[in-house]
Design a protein around this motif. Structure first.
Motif, PDB file in Angstrom:
ATOM      1  N   ASP A   1       7.231   7.904 -11.996  1.00  0.00           N
ATOM      2  CA  ASP A   1       5.781   7.879 -12.185  1.00  0.00           C
ATOM      3  C   ASP A   1       5.072   8.025 -10.839  1.00  0.00           C
ATOM      4  OD1 ASP A   1       3.277   7.546 -13.323  1.00  0.00           O
ATOM      5  OD2 ASP A   1       3.374   5.368 -13.253  1.00  0.00           O
ATOM      6  N   PHE A   2       5.524   7.255  -9.846  1.00  0.00           N
ATOM      7  CA  PHE A   2       4.935   7.340  -8.501  1.00  0.00           C
ATOM      8  C   PHE A   2       5.181   8.718  -7.886  1.00  0.00           C
ATOM      9  CE2 PHE A   2       6.137   7.166  -3.991  1.00  0.00           C
ATOM     10  CZ  PHE A   2       4.893   6.877  -3.422  1.00  0.00           C
ATOM     11  N   PHE A   3       6.412   9.184  -7.965  1.00  0.00           N
ATOM     12  CA  PHE A   3       6.804  10.437  -7.314  1.00  0.00           C
ATOM     13  C   PHE A   3       6.052  11.635  -7.904  1.00  0.00           C
ATOM     14  CE2 PHE A   3       9.893  13.858  -6.276  1.00  0.00           C
ATOM     15  CZ  PHE A   3       9.967  13.655  -4.906  1.00  0.00           C
ATOM     16  N   SER A   4       5.835  11.614  -9.215  1.00  0.00           N
ATOM     17  CA  SER A   4       5.127  12.735  -9.847  1.00  0.00           C
ATOM     18  C   SER A   4       3.706  12.862  -9.315  1.00  0.00           C
ATOM     19  CB  SER A   4       5.100  12.554 -11.372  1.00  0.00           C
ATOM     20  OG  SER A   4       4.313  11.437 -11.735  1.00  0.00           O
ATOM     21  N   ARG A   5       3.078  11.717  -9.015  1.00  0.00           N
ATOM     22  CA  ARG A   5       1.715  11.747  -8.473  1.00  0.00           C
ATOM     23  C   ARG A   5       1.700  12.246  -7.030  1.00  0.00           C
ATOM     24  NH1 ARG A   5       0.456   6.631  -8.191  1.00  0.00           N
ATOM     25  NH2 ARG A   5       2.014   5.608  -9.493  1.00  0.00           N
ATOM     26  N   ILE A   6       2.771  11.891  -6.288  1.00  0.00           N
ATOM     27  CA  ILE A   6       2.826  12.301  -4.882  1.00  0.00           C
ATOM     28  C   ILE A   6       3.044  13.804  -4.756  1.00  0.00           C
ATOM     29  CG2 ILE A   6       4.165  12.088  -2.748  1.00  0.00           C
ATOM     30  CD1 ILE A   6       2.313   9.749  -3.447  1.00  0.00           C
ATOM     31  N   ILE A   7       3.973  14.361  -5.527  1.00  0.00           N
ATOM     32  CA  ILE A   7       4.281  15.792  -5.371  1.00  0.00           C
ATOM     33  C   ILE A   7       3.139  16.675  -5.858  1.00  0.00           C
ATOM     34  CG2 ILE A   7       6.778  15.442  -5.450  1.00  0.00           C
ATOM     35  CD1 ILE A   7       6.805  16.299  -8.346  1.00  0.00           C
TER      36      ILE A   7
END
Length: 580
Positions: free
Chosen positions: A401-407
């Protein structure tokens, strides 16, 4: 062994135990008689009202007593229909006998007294009879379906024995009735060698034959006790023993099953001599809850295997494991999962020129009692008690969830790497979980990496390779974690479709002072490159280690020298250029 008579054997075997469990979940008998009394009572009152000329005044309205007959008739019909719905065949037979016996009585009464008012009651009886019949036929259809579902739920597909769920159902029932019993944990000795040499199909045939023998032994009651044999999974079985008087009775029963097992198995003209390790714990003497009971029985069984005990049998004693500490951490893990206290930190990974490759998500847990619990403590316990898949998945979903927002905010082609235990990887729905994460959070498969330990190649190579190939088909990368600490061989590594080897920190630590450790790391890197793997070194902490790894061709670096595990906010700043 004490012999039971034939009638007793037929009454108390595995199938009848399962049936008894289902029967105990049916409605109490008392309500059968309550519904019957309601119907009889309403019928008597209706009969009295039909011949009554009394009236009752409600305000300015005058109501004859006969006006209440319809209300009571509906109540009576409702009770008779409830009999059929709740008590099935017994209720149907009772309801039908009552309704059919009333029908001629109503007809006779109508003709004798020339009372046409009884006619609605006759039609009501006919319609109720039809409703009862249709309900019963529908119930029969539903019951057949429920029986089929129950059989699927409680039966091991391979062996036909009751499964882990059935075992838990029986134990919960026995605990609820405070009945004394013993749980025996069984693991076949060296069964893996049969799978490795003869193939899994032959291994399944052997398991089926063992299960057939043990079921026949349990149903015969020749052990002198009441036994319930189940397959827990793989080559693990369990026995629930009841109706015993002493520890000696329990051990005699276990030795009976051991003797049945040790009789030579001949399959396809091949002879097999199988032995097993047995450990047991007793309720309520050793434990007061189901989870502890199984843990204790397993601890006793593993002690037999660890010490290579020639007796093949031992009872649980508290000194076999640090029970209190393990149970306390297990409780905290369960609480943390319920209260959403499992979280993650992100340790950066860099290429050798200090360009960010991505992050490894590391599991962390808040102590429900305050503070934090080290992953060195809670991860092994989670694996032991069967909670590691829940911990893995919680970390994976939160990190994704966090990583999808960062990329979405960055153009960098970075990778999220997540650890997965062997037990979690081997779950049948693991691939579905990965697909759901990719689809739910919109992460490209190429930017997700699953880390597994090399032991998976030995534990169950065939299934592991199939699972890993399925993961690769989604575009997801595979990393072999802690490489060099296990017992994998080059033959396994050669056919292992990984993308990355991770060299364990223990080898990196020794490079500065040990030439052999330096050469070992160099050999791993060389082998990895020959097999077209990239290589990352974990636990890099000083410049000397970094220079050695650069000289011997390591591809990536992970460690305190360039980055400690970060909270989400700092990891986001690192990706978006806020810090370096």
């Amino acid at each position: 062994m004490r012999n039971g008579n034939d009638t007793d054997r037929k009454e108390r075997n595995i199938d009848t135990t399962l049936n008894a469990l289902s029967a105990r979940k049916e409605a109490p008998k008392i309500w059968f008689f309550v519904l019957l009394i309601i119907y009889i009572f309403t019928s008597v009152v209706i009969n009295r009202l039909a011949h009554s000329n009394n009236i009752i005044r409600v305000g300015n309205q005058v109501l004859p007593f006969t006006a209440f007959a319809g209300v009571l008739s509906s109540l009576g019909n409702l009770s008779i229909i409830s009999l059929v719905v709740v008590y099935r065949k017994k209720g149907f037979c009772t309801a039908l006998i009552i309704l059919l016996s009333q029908f001629p009585l109503l007809l006779i009464q109508m003709m004798r007294h020339h009372n046409i008012a009884i006619l609605p009651g006759i039609f009501g009886n006919i319609l109720t009879s039809f409703a009862v019949l249709m309900l019963y036929l529908y119930n029969v259809k539903i019951e057949k379906y429920q029986i089929r579902l129950r059989d699927q739920a409680v039966t091991d597909r391979l062996t036909g024995l009751p499964n882990r769920f059935a075992c838990s159902e029986l134990i919960n029932d026995l605990v609820s009735r405070s009945e004394k019993f013993a749980v025996v944990s069984i693991d076949l000795n060296n069964f893996k060698s049969i799978n490795d040499t003869m193939g899994h199909d032959m291994g399944n045939v052997v398991l089926t034959e063992i299960a057939k023998r043990w079921k026949a032994a349990a149903d015969s009651r020749l052990s002198g006790t009441l036994d319930f044999i189940t397959r827990q999974g793989g080559d693990e079985f369990a026995i629930i023993i009841r109706n015993y008087h002493s520890d000696e009775d329990i051990e005699n029963t276990i030795r009976y099953y051991e003797s049945v097992l040790e009789n030579r198995l001949t399959i396809n003209e091949c002879d097999y001599f199988i032995t097993a390790s047995f450990g047991y714990a007793e309720y309520p003497t050793d434990a007061q809850n189901v989870d502890s009971l199984f843990s204790y029985a397993d601890a006793a069984m593993y002690n037999v295997k660890r010490t290579n005990n020639s007796e093949h049998l031992t009872r649980f004693t508290p000194d076999l494991l640090n029970v209190e500490k393990t149970l306390e951490i297990e409780r905290k893990i369960r609480t943390a999962l319920e209260e959403d206290r499992i979280y993650f930190v992100l340790q950066p990974q860099y290429d050798i020129s200090h360009k960010l490759r991505g992050f490894e998500a590391l599991a962390r847990m808040d102590d429900p009692d305050g503070g934090n619990i080290s992953p060195v403590e809670f991860i092994p316990v989670a694996e032991k008690v069967g909670l590691i898949d829940k911990v893995d998945l919680r970390v994976l979903r939160k990190a994704a969830d966090f990583f999808s927002r960062i990329i979405k905010k960055s153009d960098d082609d970075i990778t999220l790497s997540v650890n997965v235990s062997v037990k979690h990887l081997m779950k049948n729905d693991f691939i579905d979980e990965i697909k759901d994460v990719i689809n739910s959070f919109g992460i490209p498969g190429s930017q997700l990496e699953i880390e597994i330990t090399e032991s998976v190649m030995i534990d169950s190579a065939e299934k592991a390779l199939q699972c890993i190939n399925d993961i690769k088909s989604l575009g997801v990368k595979i990393a072999i974690d802690d490489f060099g600490t296990g017992y994998s061989s080059l033959s396994y590594l050669n056919k292992f479709p990984a993308d990355l080897l991770k060299i364990d920190k223990s080898f990196i630590d020794k490079m500065n002072t040990s030439e052999s450790s330096k050469q070992y790391v160099a050999a791993i890197i060389s082998i990895g490159h020959i097999m077209d793997f990239e290589v990352i070194s974990e636990g890099v902490e000083d410049d000397q280690q970094l220079e050695i790894l650069r000289d011997i061709g390591c591809d990536f670096i992970q460690g305190y020298i360039w980055g400690r595990p970060l909270p989400q906010e700092e990891a986001e700043l690192l990706v978006l250029g806020g810090s370096s």
